[in-house]
Write an enzyme that holds these catalytic residues in place. Structure first.
Site, PDB file in Angstrom:
ATOM      1  N   GLU A  74       0.833  -1.198   0.000  1.00  0.00           N
ATOM      2  CA  GLU A  74       0.000   0.000   0.000  1.00  0.00           C
ATOM      3  C   GLU A  74       0.874   1.257   0.000  1.00  0.00           C
ATOM      4  O   GLU A  74       1.784   1.394   0.812  1.00  0.00           O
ATOM      5  CB  GLU A  74      -0.893  -0.024   1.245  1.00  0.00           C
ATOM      6  CG  GLU A  74      -1.770   1.197   1.431  1.00  0.00           C
ATOM      7  CD  GLU A  74      -2.607   1.117   2.703  1.00  0.00           C
ATOM      8  OE1 GLU A  74      -3.506   1.948   2.861  1.00  0.00           O
ATOM      9  OE2 GLU A  74      -2.353   0.210   3.538  1.00  0.00           O
ATOM     10  N   LYS A 140      -8.885   2.952  -2.877  1.00  0.00           N
ATOM     11  CA  LYS A 140      -9.298   2.380  -1.592  1.00  0.00           C
ATOM     12  C   LYS A 140     -10.654   2.941  -1.173  1.00  0.00           C
ATOM     13  O   LYS A 140     -10.896   4.155  -1.231  1.00  0.00           O
ATOM     14  CB  LYS A 140      -8.231   2.708  -0.545  1.00  0.00           C
ATOM     15  CG  LYS A 140      -8.428   2.082   0.824  1.00  0.00           C
ATOM     16  CD  LYS A 140      -7.217   2.387   1.703  1.00  0.00           C
ATOM     17  CE  LYS A 140      -7.299   1.754   3.079  1.00  0.00           C
ATOM     18  NZ  LYS A 140      -6.078   2.040   3.882  1.00  0.00           N
ATOM     19  N   CYS A 176      -5.840  -2.807   2.082  1.00  0.00           N
ATOM     20  CA  CYS A 176      -5.795  -2.823   3.548  1.00  0.00           C
ATOM     21  C   CYS A 176      -7.163  -2.835   4.211  1.00  0.00           C
ATOM     22  O   CYS A 176      -7.814  -3.861   4.272  1.00  0.00           O
ATOM     23  CB  CYS A 176      -4.931  -1.656   4.050  1.00  0.00           C
ATOM     24  SG  CYS A 176      -4.145  -2.003   5.658  1.00  0.00           S
TER      25      CYS A 176
END
Length: 571
Positions: A74, A140, A176
């Site tokens: 990430e 994300k 994540c």
């Protein structure tokens, strides 16, 4: 991707690189195996060009080893967490240049974590690169805003699922926190994903790897989907990323697991026909609670000192357990040649402390100096005598000793360029059992997030690693003392550390209130006293050096209280 396509199932018209997948074309692709390379590596915050070059090196290495796809952590291109670097006006141009520099890498798909900046905002994103072209990108969706995470300050929320087709399989992307909630992966399954790749920068906490495995097993079983979980590694300020990347079968079992705290290029091959990963021939050693804590502390100090450009560290070696453990961690992190220990005795320093400090310094082969502070303390007391006007001695005089030691260490730091590391633990910092500009003077506190009861366990653990103990046994067994007055013991001012730490963990780590802590069986008056000590010491902690986070809630960015407030303990 030569015959392969990338798609966004919400039809985001602002993502021109994504094209609809052709179901017939997918079915006609060879049912082959795909080898994924999990690039568990340390990418430095802000070093965009060097990070891109590291990605290039790893991609070429992975290609040579037969990998079809390589996955990076990430925000790997910028490093994590970049904080206000994300607000720099030149960020977008630098990122675009770095992505362009990877365009000549052929014959391997690269999934790169990066910050995406366009007219819609700034996003925490993953780019799909192949044969000189960016085939797509994913933003994300779930932005964490708790603990050490502050992503809503910087990022806009992604709203679309992204999948891409490659060699007969459909791969979905997550980043994540997306994986910690049910809906993002469930939506990918609904849209036809055969496998999910998750890019992560997940900081270490005690026993968090077990929590990750439990979560990954649950998500894979819920959706009957295999998952590739790629985590970052290395220290960044007060955070440590512990790796432990994994390839998870659809039934929730671990097929591959990378080592903890280490750079590693882990290869996992997925058979499209059987819908399974091959399994790892040799699994990494599991880490005990103490071993993972110790490794995290070593990595945190190592990367902070080395990446900050210090030539070494210097610390006060008192003959007590905190400085003894700190010295071990420093040597393991940096090597004995970069560690300088100074014993600064005063009239209350015991002969045992002198002997034990010298014995440990010799055992670890570090540079060791004895610098008595008697003249310094007496000089300060002489200077202050007219101002004190014969007031009786109290903690003021004790603090003068600690501050004299701080002056010595900071002077040596200035003269020789070594970073002063402090040796205070979380229990002491919690209740204010420390001296501003004295034992708190320094640039990094190794044990800042380690309770005193944990210090003893870590010291015993480190001794067990060698035939000859590196910490003299009586340092561990004798009652702890600051040695600032005759026959002083910590328990003169504090409750037994096992009891104290039980209250502190409840109040700090678990956010429990007064009554809930009392209900756990602790003495009510003692709970009130300890809570008051913690609250009254907030101003000290705000001026303390940073230190490696290992607990659920460390003192620092994830625990923020006003220094001036009238909140009462009992309501």
């Amino acid at each position: 991707m030569s015959k392969d396509t990338t798609r966004d199932n919400t039809k985001d018209t602002d993502n021109p690189n994504l094209t609809p997948a052709n179901a017939a074309n997918k079915a006609s692709k060879p049912q082959d195996s795909v080898t994924f390379a999990l690039a568990q590596s340390h990418f430095l915050v802000g070093d965009i060009k060097a990070n891109a070059e590291k990605m290039r090196t790893l991609a070429l290495q992975a290609r040579e080893q037969g990998a079809d796809v390589i996955i990076f952590p990430e925000l790997g291109l910028l490093g994590y967490p970049p904080q206000d670097l994300l607000l720099r006006p030149s960020l977008s141009g630098r990122i675009k240049s770095a992505l362009s520099s990877l365009s000549d890498i052929d014959d391997i798909v690269m999934i790169v974590g990066y910050p995406h900046v366009d007219h819609h905002g700034t996003f925490n994103s993953a780019a799909i690169l192949h044969n000189g072209h960016q085939k797509g990108f994913y933003h994300k969706q779930i932005l964490p805003n708790y603990g050490v995470f502050d992503e809503r300050r910087y990022f806009d929320k992604g709203r679309n699922q992204v999948l891409f087709d490659y060699k007969g399989m459909t791969i979905g992307l997550l980043i994540c926190e997306d994986l910690w909630e049910k809906s993002p992966i469930a939506e990918l399954k609904k849209q036809g994903a055969d496998l999910v790749v998750s890019l992560n920068a997940s900081p270490f906490e005690i026993e968090k790897q077990d929590t990750r495995k439990t979560m990954l097993a649950k998500r894979s079983r819920e959706n009957n989907l295999p998952i590739i979980y790629l985590n970052a590694v290395g220290g960044q300020d007060d955070l440590v990323f512990d790796g432990g990347s994994m390839a998870i079968q659809a039934d929730g079992s671990v097929a591959h697991e990378a080592s903890r705290f280490m750079n590693q290029l882990l290869l996992a091959t997925y058979n499209v026909k059987t819908a399974k990963f091959d399994t790892q021939a040799k699994t990494p050693l599991s880490l005990s609670r103490e071993s993972e804590m110790y490794q995290a502390l070593v990595v945190g100090l190592r990367d902070y000192v080395n990446l900050s450009g210090f030539t070494g560290i210097i610390l006060g070696l008192s003959g007590g357990i905190d400085s003894a453990l700190t010295l071990c961690i420093a040597v393991d992190a940096l090597g004995a040649d970069k560690v300088y220990a100074v014993m600064m005795p005063y009239e209350y320093t015991s002969q045992i402390s002198l002997e034990d400090a010298q014995a440990q310094a010799r055992r670890l082969n570090v540079s060791y100096t004895v610098c008595p502070i008697f003249d310094a303390v007496e000089g300060i007391r002489h200077t202050l005598a007219p101002l004190f006007n014969k007031s009786p001695a109290d903690t003021t005089e004790e603090n003068i000793q600690a501050r004299a030691r701080g002056v010595v260490l900071m002077a040596l730091s200035n003269k020789f360029g070594h970073l002063v590391i402090t040796t205070g633990n979380k229990s002491e910092l919690a209740v204010g059992y420390s001296t501003l500009y004295g034992d708190m003077a320094g640039g990094f506190d190794v044990l800042k997030d380690v309770y005193k009861s944990q210090v003893y366990k870590l010291a015993s653990y480190r001794n067990r690693l060698e035939d000859t103990p590196v910490i003299p046994e009586r340092v561990i067994t004798r009652p702890p003392s600051a040695e600032l007055r005759p026959d002083q013991k910590d328990q003169d001012s504090l409750p037994d550390y096992d009891v104290l730490d039980g209250i502190l963990m409840s109040y700090i780590d678990e956010d429990m209130g007064y009554q809930d802590i009392v209900d756990k069986g602790f003495n009510a008056d003692l709970v009130a006293k300890v809570i008051q000590m913690v609250d009254n010491s907030e101003y000290k902690r705000s001026q303390a050096p940073i230190g490696t986070k290992i607990s659920r809630k460390a003192f620092g960015r994830e625990r923020r209280f006003p220094l001036v407030n009238k909140w009462s303990i009992k309501g």
